[in-house]
Design an enzyme around this catalytic site. Structure first.
Site, short mmCIF file in Angstrom:
data_model
loop_
_atom_site.label_atom_id
_atom_site.label_comp_id
_atom_site.label_asym_id
_atom_site.label_seq_id
_atom_site.Cartn_x
_atom_site.Cartn_y
_atom_site.Cartn_z
N ARG A 292 32.04 27.00 30.30
CA ARG A 292 32.12 28.20 31.13
C ARG A 292 33.23 29.10 30.60
O ARG A 292 34.32 28.64 30.26
CB ARG A 292 32.40 27.84 32.59
CG ARG A 292 31.23 27.17 33.30
CD ARG A 292 30.07 28.13 33.47
NE ARG A 292 28.90 27.53 34.10
CZ ARG A 292 27.88 27.01 33.43
NH1 ARG A 292 27.89 26.99 32.11
NH2 ARG A 292 26.85 26.49 34.07
N GLU B 223 30.79 37.54 31.35
CA GLU B 223 29.54 37.84 30.65
C GLU B 223 28.62 38.68 31.52
O GLU B 223 28.59 38.49 32.74
CB GLU B 223 28.82 36.52 30.29
CG GLU B 223 29.54 35.67 29.27
CD GLU B 223 28.79 34.36 28.99
OE1 GLU B 223 27.60 34.25 29.38
OE2 GLU B 223 29.39 33.45 28.39
N HIS C 65 26.44 32.53 24.22
CA HIS C 65 26.05 31.58 25.27
C HIS C 65 24.70 30.94 24.95
O HIS C 65 23.78 30.91 25.78
CB HIS C 65 26.01 32.28 26.63
CG HIS C 65 26.15 31.33 27.79
ND1 HIS C 65 26.69 31.70 28.99
CD2 HIS C 65 25.80 30.03 27.93
CE1 HIS C 65 26.67 30.68 29.82
NE2 HIS C 65 26.14 29.64 29.20
#
Length: 375
Positions: free
Chosen positions: A208, A237, A254
């Protein structure tokens, strides 16, 4: 039964068509009115599941996300309405572990490391951390586990504290985002902890974005601090700190868990969960739908040295430096981040590849990584 599923879920129609009437949606256009007649809602992480989305869905009886992460789901709201919820815990664990392994080999070349001499500190010993630990064990790479919640709850494995992790050559983060409480992970690597890293260490964040303070990292880089960061996840993000990107050793959008197997495994896990909820015998399985991998036959390099063989095979399947180069070239804001992630090219896991190791002394490790033996 009306089953609504997000368009980024692979093989959803194949898995769910026999259970009800399937309707696909995009996270960009889905709204409460569209889902008014939904019995089942199946998403990935790009759809925010909350009261605003489900306020008109009076008959919904099952919600699932085909992802390991659940930050996008208001689980408290679902619980208050008595709506069963499931996630695909561990669906991408193999993919993320293979991402980390690729990063280690690529950075070992840059830093002139001998991988066999290094110790990897794994922070978070859940699904991903456990798979990564197993991979490192297969290769004989020393590693340490740090997971205070599991340690405090009686997990029998040997754990170390975060201070001991800071002595490791590689630190790989695999924790959930926890904002408060005794096990908070927010800013786990803040300015102080980042400043403690030396130029021969490697920090990998594939869990994360909020776990590593991006602003602190940027400030340290601007001050001349030499850090080796691999970032797949970012704070805020898709509106990430663009100024940080050029400083990062390996930067990706990601996508650490985005293999075909990882994403499709999430779909399969929701299928099994819904079958259980409906008391229906499942008849489908992932292997029914996975395509053969392109260039699935991998050969051994001319060098028979163990680490040359392993590095060759790992990077032949997935070379993170390719994704890094594309990200740094194409990223110019939030929309490009979304686009790169959504249109990430097909990536396969080691298990989709066959290797003819013959009488190689390294065959145990090769097949232990998940590669298949050539027939």
């Amino acid at each position: 039964m009306k089953i609504y599923y997000e368009d980024s879920m692979p093989y959803a129609t194949e898995f769910f068509a026999e259970l009800g009437e399937c309707q696909v949606f995009s996270h960009k256009t889905v709204n409460a009115e569209m889902l008014a007649d939904a019995d089942v809602l199946l998403t990935r992480s790009t759809t925010k599941v909350n009261q605003a989305l489900l306020c008109k869905s009076e008959q919904v009886q099952f919600v699932g996300t085909a992802t390991a992460g659940t930050d996008h789901v208001d689980k408290a709201y679902l619980a208050s309405k008595g709506i069963p919820f499931t996630s695909a815990d561990g669906c991408n664990a193999v993919a993320v572990a293979e991402y980390v392994l690729s990063a280690i080999f690529v950075m070992a070349k840059r830093l002139d490391w001998q991988v066999a001499e290094k110790t990897v500190g794994i922070v978070g010993a859940g699904n991903v951390g456990t798979v990564l630990a197993n991979v490192l064990t297969v290769l004989g790479i020393k590693h340490k586990l740090c997971d205070p919640p599991l340690a405090d709850n009686g997990d029998p494995r040997e754990f170390v504290n975060i201070e001991q992790i800071m002595d490791c050559d590689v630190i790989s983060l695999h924790v959930p985002y926890v904002a408060d409480g005794p096990y908070t992970t927010e800013d786990l690597f803040d300015a102080k902890r980042l400043s403690q890293l030396n130029e021969n260490q490697l920090l990998i964040n594939a869990c994360r974005g909020e776990v590593v303070n991006n602003q602190a990292a940027l400030a340290l880089f601007k001050q001349g601090k030499k850090l080796n960061l691999v970032l797949d996840v970012w704070d805020n993000e898709p509106n990430i700190e663009a100024e940080l990107v050029p400083y990062v050793a390996l930067a990706t959008a990601h996508i650490a868990g985005h293999t075909i197997e990882g994403k499709a495994r999430g779909t399969e896990m929701l299928y099994f969960a819904l079958c259980k909820q409906l008391d229906v015998q499942p008849t489908k399985k992932l292997s029914d739908y996975l395509p053969l991998a392109k260039d699935s036959q991998k050969s051994l390099p001319d060098s028979g040295e163990f680490w040359d063989v392993i590095e060759h095979l790992v990077l032949a399947v997935y070379d993170i430096s390719v994704d890094d180069a594309q990200f740094k070239t194409k990223h110019d804001g939030a929309e490009s981040f979304r686009y790169i992630r959504k249109h990430y090219p097909i990536r396969r896991e080691f298990s989709a590849m066959t290797v003819n190791a013959g009488n190689s002394a390294h065959s145990k490790a090769i097949y232990g990584l998940g590669f298949l033996a050539a027939k």
